[in-house]
Structures are given as C-alpha cells and as structure tokens.
Write a protein that holds these residues in place. Structure first.
Motif, PDB file in Angstrom:
ATOM      1  N   GLU A  30      62.782  36.145 100.952  1.00 38.23           N
ATOM      2  CA  GLU A  30      63.957  35.374 100.564  1.00 38.23           C
ATOM      3  C   GLU A  30      64.582  34.618 101.713  1.00 38.23           C
ATOM      4  OE1 GLU A  30      66.755  37.484  98.244  1.00 38.23           O
ATOM      5  OE2 GLU A  30      65.239  38.241  96.865  1.00 38.23           O
ATOM      6  N   HIS A  79      70.048  49.748  91.920  1.00 39.22           N
ATOM      7  CA  HIS A  79      69.496  48.733  91.030  1.00 39.22           C
ATOM      8  C   HIS A  79      70.490  48.486  89.897  1.00 39.22           C
ATOM      9  CE1 HIS A  79      65.620  48.444  92.979  1.00 39.22           C
ATOM     10  NE2 HIS A  79      65.567  49.765  93.020  1.00 39.22           N
ATOM     11  N   PHE A  81      71.170  46.159  87.992  1.00 38.93           N
ATOM     12  CA  PHE A  81      70.636  45.612  86.739  1.00 38.93           C
ATOM     13  C   PHE A  81      69.601  46.548  86.118  1.00 38.93           C
ATOM     14  CE2 PHE A  81      67.102  43.203  84.764  1.00 38.93           C
ATOM     15  CZ  PHE A  81      67.758  42.849  83.593  1.00 38.93           C
ATOM     16  N   TRP A  82      68.608  46.903  86.903  1.00 40.42           N
ATOM     17  CA  TRP A  82      67.482  47.643  86.319  1.00 40.42           C
ATOM     18  C   TRP A  82      67.896  49.010  85.790  1.00 40.42           C
ATOM     19  CZ3 TRP A  82      63.644  45.576  84.117  1.00 40.42           C
ATOM     20  CH2 TRP A  82      63.173  44.346  84.544  1.00 40.42           C
ATOM     21  N   LEU A 216      58.844  34.250  87.236  1.00 39.63           N
ATOM     22  CA  LEU A 216      60.287  34.374  87.479  1.00 39.63           C
ATOM     23  C   LEU A 216      60.563  33.672  88.813  1.00 39.63           C
ATOM     24  CD1 LEU A 216      63.145  35.593  87.213  1.00 39.63           C
ATOM     25  CD2 LEU A 216      62.237  37.695  88.197  1.00 39.63           C
ATOM     26  N   SER A 224      70.091  35.352  95.453  1.00 37.20           N
ATOM     27  CA  SER A 224      71.018  36.470  95.668  1.00 37.20           C
ATOM     28  C   SER A 224      72.347  36.269  94.949  1.00 37.20           C
ATOM     29  CB  SER A 224      71.287  36.685  97.168  1.00 37.20           C
ATOM     30  OG  SER A 224      70.060  36.892  97.817  1.00 37.20           O
ATOM     31  N   ARG A 226      72.478  36.867  91.517  1.00 34.00           N
ATOM     32  CA  ARG A 226      72.295  37.591  90.263  1.00 34.00           C
ATOM     33  C   ARG A 226      71.879  36.679  89.111  1.00 34.00           C
ATOM     34  NH1 ARG A 226      71.710  42.510  92.082  1.00 34.00           N
ATOM     35  NH2 ARG A 226      71.905  43.261  89.940  1.00 34.00           N
ATOM     36  N   ALA A 228      68.634  36.090  88.529  1.00 26.78           N
ATOM     37  CA  ALA A 228      67.406  36.707  87.992  1.00 26.78           C
ATOM     38  C   ALA A 228      67.720  37.665  86.830  1.00 26.78           C
ATOM     39  CB  ALA A 228      66.632  37.402  89.105  1.00 26.78           C
TER      40      ALA A 228
HETATM   41  S1  MYA Z   1      56.975  38.438  89.834  1.00 27.87           S
HETATM   42  C1  MYA Z   1      57.312  37.030  90.817  1.00 27.87           C
HETATM   43  C2  MYA Z   1      58.754  36.966  91.209  1.00 27.87           C
HETATM   44  N1  MYA Z   1      59.083  35.695  91.824  1.00 27.87           N
HETATM   45  C3  MYA Z   1      59.151  35.482  93.141  1.00 27.87           C
HETATM   46  O1  MYA Z   1      58.956  36.352  93.966  1.00 27.87           O
HETATM   47  C4  MYA Z   1      59.437  34.034  93.543  1.00 27.87           C
HETATM   48  C5  MYA Z   1      60.319  33.930  94.747  1.00 27.87           C
HETATM   49  N2  MYA Z   1      61.551  34.680  94.537  1.00 27.87           N
HETATM   50  C6  MYA Z   1      62.530  34.292  93.692  1.00 27.87           C
HETATM   51  O2  MYA Z   1      62.456  33.275  93.007  1.00 27.87           O
HETATM   52  C7  MYA Z   1      63.741  35.204  93.612  1.00 27.87           C
HETATM   53  O3  MYA Z   1      63.822  35.981  94.781  1.00 27.87           O
HETATM   54  C8  MYA Z   1      63.707  36.121  92.352  1.00 27.87           C
HETATM   55  C9  MYA Z   1      64.922  37.064  92.387  1.00 27.87           C
HETATM   56  C10 MYA Z   1      63.794  35.261  91.081  1.00 27.87           C
HETATM   57  C11 MYA Z   1      62.456  36.974  92.300  1.00 27.87           C
HETATM   58  N3  MYA Z   1      61.089  41.096  89.049  1.00 27.87           N
HETATM   59  O4  MYA Z   1      69.172  36.840  91.165  1.00 27.87           O
HETATM   60  P1  MYA Z   1      69.167  37.957  92.134  1.00 27.87           P
HETATM   61  C12 MYA Z   1      65.837  41.974  90.729  1.00 27.87           C
HETATM   62  C13 MYA Z   1      62.135  41.648  88.426  1.00 27.87           C
HETATM   63  O5  MYA Z   1      70.405  38.126  92.927  1.00 27.87           O
HETATM   64  P2  MYA Z   1      67.141  36.578  93.624  1.00 27.87           P
HETATM   65  C14 MYA Z   1      57.237  37.898  88.213  1.00 27.87           C
HETATM   66  O6  MYA Z   1      57.349  36.738  87.948  1.00 27.87           O
HETATM   67  C15 MYA Z   1      66.389  42.783  91.873  1.00 27.87           C
HETATM   68  O7  MYA Z   1      65.773  44.055  91.916  1.00 27.87           O
HETATM   69  N4  MYA Z   1      63.342  41.826  88.992  1.00 27.87           N
HETATM   70  O8  MYA Z   1      67.913  37.887  93.122  1.00 27.87           O
HETATM   71  C16 MYA Z   1      57.392  38.970  87.144  1.00 27.87           C
HETATM   72  C17 MYA Z   1      67.851  42.822  91.506  1.00 27.87           C
HETATM   73  O9  MYA Z   1      68.096  43.738  90.454  1.00 27.87           O
HETATM   74  P3  MYA Z   1      68.674  45.210  90.800  1.00 27.87           P
HETATM   75  C18 MYA Z   1      63.491  41.372  90.242  1.00 27.87           C
HETATM   76  O10 MYA Z   1      66.411  36.939  94.838  1.00 27.87           O
HETATM   77  C19 MYA Z   1      58.828  38.998  86.697  1.00 27.87           C
HETATM   78  C20 MYA Z   1      68.073  41.430  90.935  1.00 27.87           C
HETATM   79  O11 MYA Z   1      66.785  40.943  90.526  1.00 27.87           O
HETATM   80  C21 MYA Z   1      62.459  40.773  90.958  1.00 27.87           C
HETATM   81  O12 MYA Z   1      68.031  35.404  93.683  1.00 27.87           O
HETATM   82  C22 MYA Z   1      59.175  40.141  85.800  1.00 27.87           C
HETATM   83  C23 MYA Z   1      68.650  40.489  91.967  1.00 27.87           C
HETATM   84  O13 MYA Z   1      68.870  39.282  91.322  1.00 27.87           O
HETATM   85  C24 MYA Z   1      61.216  40.642  90.310  1.00 27.87           C
HETATM   86  N5  MYA Z   1      60.156  40.090  90.907  1.00 27.87           N
HETATM   87  O14 MYA Z   1      66.061  36.305  92.476  1.00 27.87           O
HETATM   88  C25 MYA Z   1      60.610  40.133  85.399  1.00 27.87           C
HETATM   89  N6  MYA Z   1      62.894  40.428  92.165  1.00 27.87           N
HETATM   90  O15 MYA Z   1      70.022  45.000  91.435  1.00 27.87           O
HETATM   91  C26 MYA Z   1      61.024  41.315  84.549  1.00 27.87           C
HETATM   92  C27 MYA Z   1      64.175  40.820  92.228  1.00 27.87           C
HETATM   93  O16 MYA Z   1      68.732  45.948  89.508  1.00 27.87           O
HETATM   94  C28 MYA Z   1      60.631  41.142  83.126  1.00 27.87           C
HETATM   95  N7  MYA Z   1      64.535  41.390  91.073  1.00 27.87           N
HETATM   96  O17 MYA Z   1      67.693  45.814  91.774  1.00 27.87           O
HETATM   97  C29 MYA Z   1      61.146  42.257  82.265  1.00 27.87           C
HETATM   98  C30 MYA Z   1      60.709  42.122  80.804  1.00 27.87           C
HETATM   99  C31 MYA Z   1      61.544  41.093  80.072  1.00 27.87           C
HETATM  100  C32 MYA Z   1      61.068  40.832  78.637  1.00 27.87           C
HETATM  101  C33 MYA Z   1      61.236  42.050  77.731  1.00 27.87           C
HETATM  102  C34 MYA Z   1      60.767  41.733  76.293  1.00 27.87           C
HETATM  103  C35 MYA Z   1      60.778  42.943  75.452  1.00 27.87           C
END
Ligand code: MYA
Length: 466
Positions: A30, A79, A81-82, A216, A224, A226, A228
């Motif tokens: 990040e 976590h 959110f999670w 995502l 950072s 929130r 996501a």
């Molecule tokens: S994995 C690829 C992920 N993408 C990247 O790594 C690209 C570069 N990074 C970014 O764009 C951002 O850093 C991302 C986070 C978007 C990753 N999966 O908004 P925040 C949680 C799930 O302040 P940011 C792929 O695409 C983190 O633990 N959650 O953070 C599969 C924290 O939550 P908590 C993640 O850095 C995706 C919260 O987000 C991930 O600005 C599957 C922080 O949010 C991650 N890879 O944005 C998604 N990274 O406080 C889940 C961070 O609780 C799908 N976080 O720890 C779930 C099923 C949904 C459908 C259900 C249907 C029934």
C-alpha cells in the motif's frame, strides 16, 4: 518481496537461483508512491488537488461514522469488518464435521439482499462495469494497470490485458451487476471495483452455486479509508439478490480465516532476463552461463501427439477434467459451456493442449494462462515480465512430470519468461524435478459463508482463480 533464501530446487545449480516470489499476487504494501502521481492515474481519478482534498476529508468524515467501525480506538478489533462477516474467525472453537455448512443460513443475509446499497462517501456513486463496452473495458483496465496487486517490494504489478479481463469477467451466466464499480461523480472516473462471476464449486463433494470474487481494487489515492469493506458489502448484497449465498476468493493477505494456503513456485524460462529485472538472482557461486545451461529446454515437446485443443475436443476434455477434479475437496464443477469458455485457446490469454491417442481418445490435457506483470522499478530496460500461470492439467497416458516438462517447452515456445504454478492438486510432485524455485508469498483461499471442520491442504485444492 524478499527472495526466499531457502528456495528449494532440484539440484545444486538450480538451488543457486532464488526465485523472487509470486510476481504480484502477494499483497501490496500500500505504498501510495506520491512520486508517480502524474502517471498513476491519480490526476484523472481525483480531479485537481483542492477538489481531492475536499473529497478526501469527506471520505474520512463519512467513514469514521461507519457503523462497522474504524481502528481509531485502542480497543478496536483487529478485523473490524471481517469480524462482522459470516466467515470463520480466528480462535473459533472447532465444532467438527457436524458444523460444516452455511454459517448464516438465511437470517441476516436475506435481510441484506433486500436492503439498499451501502452508502458511499458524498461525491461517489455505485455503477456496474459493462465489460462488453469498450470504454468501460478501458477504464477497468487502466484502474487495474495503475493500482492493482504489487509485490511487497513494489517491483512488479499485475498487468491484466483487456482481452484477459473480458475472458475472466464475461464467463457463462455472468451478471453485469456483479461487476461493481465506484465512480467519482463529478468526473465520472472509475476509482474502485470488485467483481464476481457465477461458478459451481464442489466443497468436500457438495456442489454449491457460488460467486468467485476477484479484482478488488481501490485507487491508490483512496486507500485506507474503509472503501474495501463497503465494496464487499455491496457485492454481497448483489450476489445475495441472485439467491447465491456463498463465495470463493483468494488473497495474499491473511484475513479471517483461510481454508487453505498455497505457495507459488516459479520455473525460469529466460533466466538472463529474470536476473536482469530482479525477479530472480544468482547465488554468489553461480554464473549466468551455468544458469542458462541449467534451465535450457528442448526446442519442442517430447510427446508427438500433443496438439492445440480444438472446439471438437470440448466434450472429451470436459469428461476428462470432471473425473480428475472430482477427487479434490475444493474444485470447480465445469459444464461443457464452462470448458469452452475457460479452456478453449484464446490468443494471448489462455493456452490449451491435448494428447489424442490413435483411437481418437483424449488422454492428457495441459493449460496455462498469460498474466504478465509490469516492471515498476526503473533499474532495467525491460518493461514487462511475461508470465505463464499453470491452470488445469491432467495426465493419464504418461507421468504428470513428463506432461509438465512439455508444458514448460510450450510456454517457452510462446515466448514466456517464467512459468508459475501453485502447489495445488498434484503439482508438488513435479516441482523439484522440473527445477521450479519456491516463491516467497502465500496465496490464501477463502470461502464466504461456508464453514469447514478443518483446513484443507493445498494438495486437496483444485480451484484456480485467475
Ligand atoms: S485479492 C486482490 C486484492 N487487491 C489488491 O491487493 C490490489 C491493491 N490493493 C488495493 O486495491 C487495496 O489495498 C484493497 C484494500 C482494495 C485490497 N480481501 O478500504 P480499506 C480488508 C478482502 O481501508 P484499502 C481479491 O481481489 C482489511 O482486512 N479484504 O483498505 C479478492 C480491512 O478489513 P478488517 C481485504 O487498503 C477479494 C479492510 O479491508 C483485502 O484501502 C476478495 C480495510 O479496508 C483483500 N484482499 O483497500 C474480497 N485487503 O479491518 C472478499 C484488505 O476487517 C470477498 N482487506 O481487517 C468476500 C465475498 C463477497 C461476496 C459474498 C457473496 C455471498
């Protein structure tokens, strides 16, 4: 991304070469990298500086009110959110086989499906990204090109092509609404996405209709804040609205709670380039000429009967693959339409080959996909790392190691620099013999709203997400 000092390879020579980890699937650190702001899309994504400052302030204000909480207090959960989601939590007591199944079997989830989209910070709005539309395709492509997954040392970033994205997102039965975007209202700029495609997945023999979640991505300037969790809540709502209640996804980061952990392995095809770009390094007691010899491959596959997969092969490949996949604890269930979509060769995207015997029977199958990484450090003249990723492979007429030796040759013939694979399925059986080096990042597998009584070994997993 630190090279794996213990990179285990087949012999002493190969041992001398340490593969740098998963070219990019390990999570980004990040770094917002202000220094690249003029070419990382931030200008267009955020408007001018003052507008951005105002919007940033609004985002912050809005998100500290977020009911799921931020991390501003010392007692904040790890976590925030999670811990509110129907996923297995760390420290949760193992309840055994009887507790396997949906974690939230109806209640809260169905309320969510009927509710309105979660609110975004002022100035932002939800959209669906229509990947058949060229302009949208370009926007998604550019968002990912500039902001998607990097390795920990910010040397490489995934470079999905437009054709690849169309392939990955417009699969049989896909829903446009599951390609969720966030736009900045004033400029209509796409600043974040999350996508899902429908898939039937077998989990320990039970077939479940799921969403496979991928891509995502939040623009670097909006990290950072929130966003996501808001994206995840919205895609969950849209998936639930189609009466689908489970999802599968992978990530480099550890979240509550992986069901399996896999490791990337890398087989050098162009060792000289890999060293030049810093993907691999030679140990002190090795030389380039020696390494070139170690990784040299025959010019053409050993198996004469190996040929490109054709449309008429689809029924046989479906049968061969379905039989093979049925022995795994986590595996896709593929119809002929799925096989046609995911596995028929597509220029520059997916490469598939079959072995047909003298009776016209297809006995073996090879596939890999093309996912290059941009080289984002400036210590080399090269711009791109050409990486082939092993997809699904089945060997019945020969040992898997022989089939995969030919897969390496085919990848080399198609101009790839490296052949990557996860240690899923039976892949561990050929890694050392074929001189793969161990990467330094883990890929974690997750199921949303499905509990397993115990974690799976990578060798029990046969689900490859692009
Ligand atoms: S994995 C690829 C992920 N993408 C990247 O790594 C690209 C570069 N990074 C970014 O764009 C951002 O850093 C991302 C986070 C978007 C990753 N999966 O908004 P925040 C949680 C799930 O302040 P940011 C792929 O695409 C983190 O633990 N959650 O953070 C599969 C924290 O939550 P908590 C993640 O850095 C995706 C919260 O987000 C991930 O600005 C599957 C922080 O949010 C991650 N890879 O944005 C998604 N990274 O406080 C889940 C961070 O609780 C799908 N976080 O720890 C779930 C099923 C949904 C459908 C259900 C249907 C029934």
């Amino acid at each position: 991304m630190v090279p794996d000092a213990g990179a285990a390879t087949a012999d002493a020579d190969a041992d001398a070469v340490c593969a740098r980890g998963d070219a990019a699937r390990t999570e980004t650190t990040e770094r917002t990298n202000e220094g690249r702001s003029s070419d990382d899309g931030s200008k267009t994504a955020s408007g001018d500086g003052s507008l951005r400052a105002v919007l940033d302030a609004l985002v912050r204000a809005r998100l500290t009110e977020d009911a799921t909480g931020g991390r501003d207090g010392s007692n904040a959960p790890e976590h925030a959110f999670w811990e509110t989601q129907p996923v297995r939590q760390f420290g949760e007591k193992d309840e055994g086989e009887a507790a396997e199944g949906a974690i939230d079997a109806g209640g809260r989830a169905s309320e969510r499906a009927e509710s309105a989209p979660p609110s975004l910070p002022p100035g932002y709005e939800w959209c669906s990204c229509d990947m058949r539309d060229e302009e949208t395709q370009k926007e998604v492509y550019e968002l990912l090109t500039n902001n998607y997954v990097e390795d920990d040392d910010a040397m490489f970033r995934f470079q999905y092509s437009k054709e690849f994205l169309k392939w990955a997102l417009c699969s049989p039965g896909y829903h446009l609404e599951w390609h969720v975007g966030v736009r900045l209202r004033v400029t209509n700029t796409l600043v974040a996405i999350i996508t899902g495609v429908p898939a039937r997945v077998s989990v320990k023999g039970k077939e479940i209709d799921m969403a496979e979640i991928n891509f995502l991505c939040v623009h670097k300037k909006l990290r950072s804040k929130r966003i996501a969790p808001t994206l995840i809540r919205e895609i969950t709502r849209r998936v639930n609205a189609k009466d689908v209640w489970q999802a599968a996804y992978t990530a480099g980061v550890v979240l509550p709670k992986p069901i399996a952990r896999a490791r990337y392995w890398h087989r050098s095809l162009d060792i000289k380039k890999l060293v030049e770009i810093g993907f691999t390094r030679l140990s002190r007691d090795s030389s380039m000429s020696r390494a070139v010899q170690v990784y040299k491959l025959d010019p053409k596959p050993k198996c004469d009967a190996l040929r490109r997969m054709l449309d008429e092969d689809v029924p046989q490949v479906t049968a061969l693959l379905s039989k093979y996949l049925s022995s795994y604890s986590l595996a896709p269930v593929m119809s002929e339409a799925d096989v046609r979509h995911w596995l028929m060769p597509r220029d520059g995207v997916v490469f598939s080959y079959v072995v047909e015997n003298e009776n016209g029977k297809i006995t073996d199958f090879i596939s890999f996909y093309n996912l290059p990484s941009q080289i984002i450090h400036e210590r080399t003249k090269h711009k791109e790392l050409k990486a082939a990723y092993s997809y699904y492979n089945v060997a019945t007429s020969m040992p898997l190691v022989d089939l995969m030796a030919d897969a390496l040759i085919l990848a080399k013939c198609n101009n790839f620099d490296v052949f990557n694979t996860l240690d899923l399925m039976e892949n561990a059986s050929f890694l050392e013999q074929l001189k793969f080096g161990k990467g330094d990042g883990n890929l974690h597998y997750y199921l949303y709203n499905w509990r397993l009584s115990a974690d799976l070994e990578a060798s029990q997993v046969a689900l490859v997400l692009t």
